[in-house]
Design a protein around this motif. Sequence first.
Motif, PDB file in Angstrom:
ATOM      1  N   GLY A  55       0.773  -1.228   0.000  1.00 34.53           N
ATOM      2  CA  GLY A  55       0.000   0.000   0.000  1.00 34.53           C
ATOM      3  C   GLY A  55       0.809   1.285   0.000  1.00 34.53           C
ATOM      4  O   GLY A  55       0.283   2.351  -0.318  1.00 34.53           O
ATOM      5  N   ARG A  56       2.066   1.213   0.358  1.00 35.67           N
ATOM      6  CA  ARG A  56       2.892   2.429   0.385  1.00 35.67           C
ATOM      7  C   ARG A  56       2.974   3.035  -1.006  1.00 35.67           C
ATOM      8  O   ARG A  56       3.039   2.320  -1.994  1.00 35.67           O
ATOM      9  N   THR A  57       2.976   4.360  -1.049  1.00 36.34           N
ATOM     10  CA  THR A  57       3.050   5.066  -2.319  1.00 36.34           C
ATOM     11  C   THR A  57       4.202   6.060  -2.325  1.00 36.34           C
ATOM     12  O   THR A  57       4.700   6.477  -1.271  1.00 36.34           O
ATOM     13  N   ALA A  58       4.615   6.429  -3.520  1.00 43.78           N
ATOM     14  CA  ALA A  58       5.631   7.458  -3.695  1.00 43.78           C
ATOM     15  C   ALA A  58       5.352   8.178  -5.008  1.00 43.78           C
ATOM     16  O   ALA A  58       4.846   7.569  -5.952  1.00 43.78           O
ATOM     17  N   ALA A  99       9.623  -4.788  -9.137  1.00 45.08           N
ATOM     18  CA  ALA A  99       9.989  -4.976  -7.737  1.00 45.08           C
ATOM     19  C   ALA A  99      11.039  -3.961  -7.298  1.00 45.08           C
ATOM     20  O   ALA A  99      12.082  -4.337  -6.764  1.00 45.08           O
ATOM     21  N   PRO A 100      10.762  -2.675  -7.505  1.00 49.05           N
ATOM     22  CA  PRO A 100      11.733  -1.686  -7.046  1.00 49.05           C
ATOM     23  C   PRO A 100      11.717  -1.538  -5.533  1.00 49.05           C
ATOM     24  O   PRO A 100      10.702  -1.809  -4.878  1.00 49.05           O
ATOM     25  N   THR A 101      12.833  -1.127  -4.983  1.00 54.94           N
ATOM     26  CA  THR A 101      12.835  -0.696  -3.594  1.00 54.94           C
ATOM     27  C   THR A 101      12.489   0.790  -3.580  1.00 54.94           C
ATOM     28  O   THR A 101      12.397   1.426  -4.639  1.00 54.94           O
ATOM     29  N   TYR A 102      12.344   1.351  -2.395  1.00 57.78           N
ATOM     30  CA  TYR A 102      12.066   2.788  -2.354  1.00 57.78           C
ATOM     31  C   TYR A 102      13.220   3.547  -2.996  1.00 57.78           C
ATOM     32  O   TYR A 102      13.029   4.511  -3.724  1.00 57.78           O
ATOM     33  N   GLY A 103      14.430   3.071  -2.771  1.00 57.14           N
ATOM     34  CA  GLY A 103      15.597   3.764  -3.306  1.00 57.14           C
ATOM     35  C   GLY A 103      15.759   3.637  -4.804  1.00 57.14           C
ATOM     36  O   GLY A 103      16.453   4.459  -5.421  1.00 57.14           O
TER      37      GLY A 103
END
Length: 124
Positions: A55-58, A99-103
């Motif tokens: 659910g996290r978004t950026a 499948a990216p990480t936040y970074g």
Amino acid sequence: QVQLVESGGGLVQAGGSLRLSCAASGRTFSIYAMGWFRQAPGQEREFVAVQWSGGRTAYADSVAGRFTISRDNAKNTVYLQMNSLKPEDTAVYYCAAGAPTYGTRLRSTEYHYWGQGTQVTISS
């Protein structure tokens, strides 16, 4: 294997809204991060937004506060609600799964599957 099909693009005036949809095939949709990228003529493809399976978004700074990404895992669909549109938002918008990480969220190479794109044109 995941196949992605975008829809919802079009021509709107500045200040208007559009909602893009991306329908995915495949039973593993829910495990992927789903992102939106865009590419304007003569420019590189750029990150717009991503939502991870939890659910996290950026968002890109240029769209934060105006665009909202959401997903419906039951419908295998991800959405991009775009409000307060500007002429500089004009681009082909692509849906992507990966499948990216936040970074690494900004890197198109982190996304393994891509849709064919939908044109968004904002008139001034």
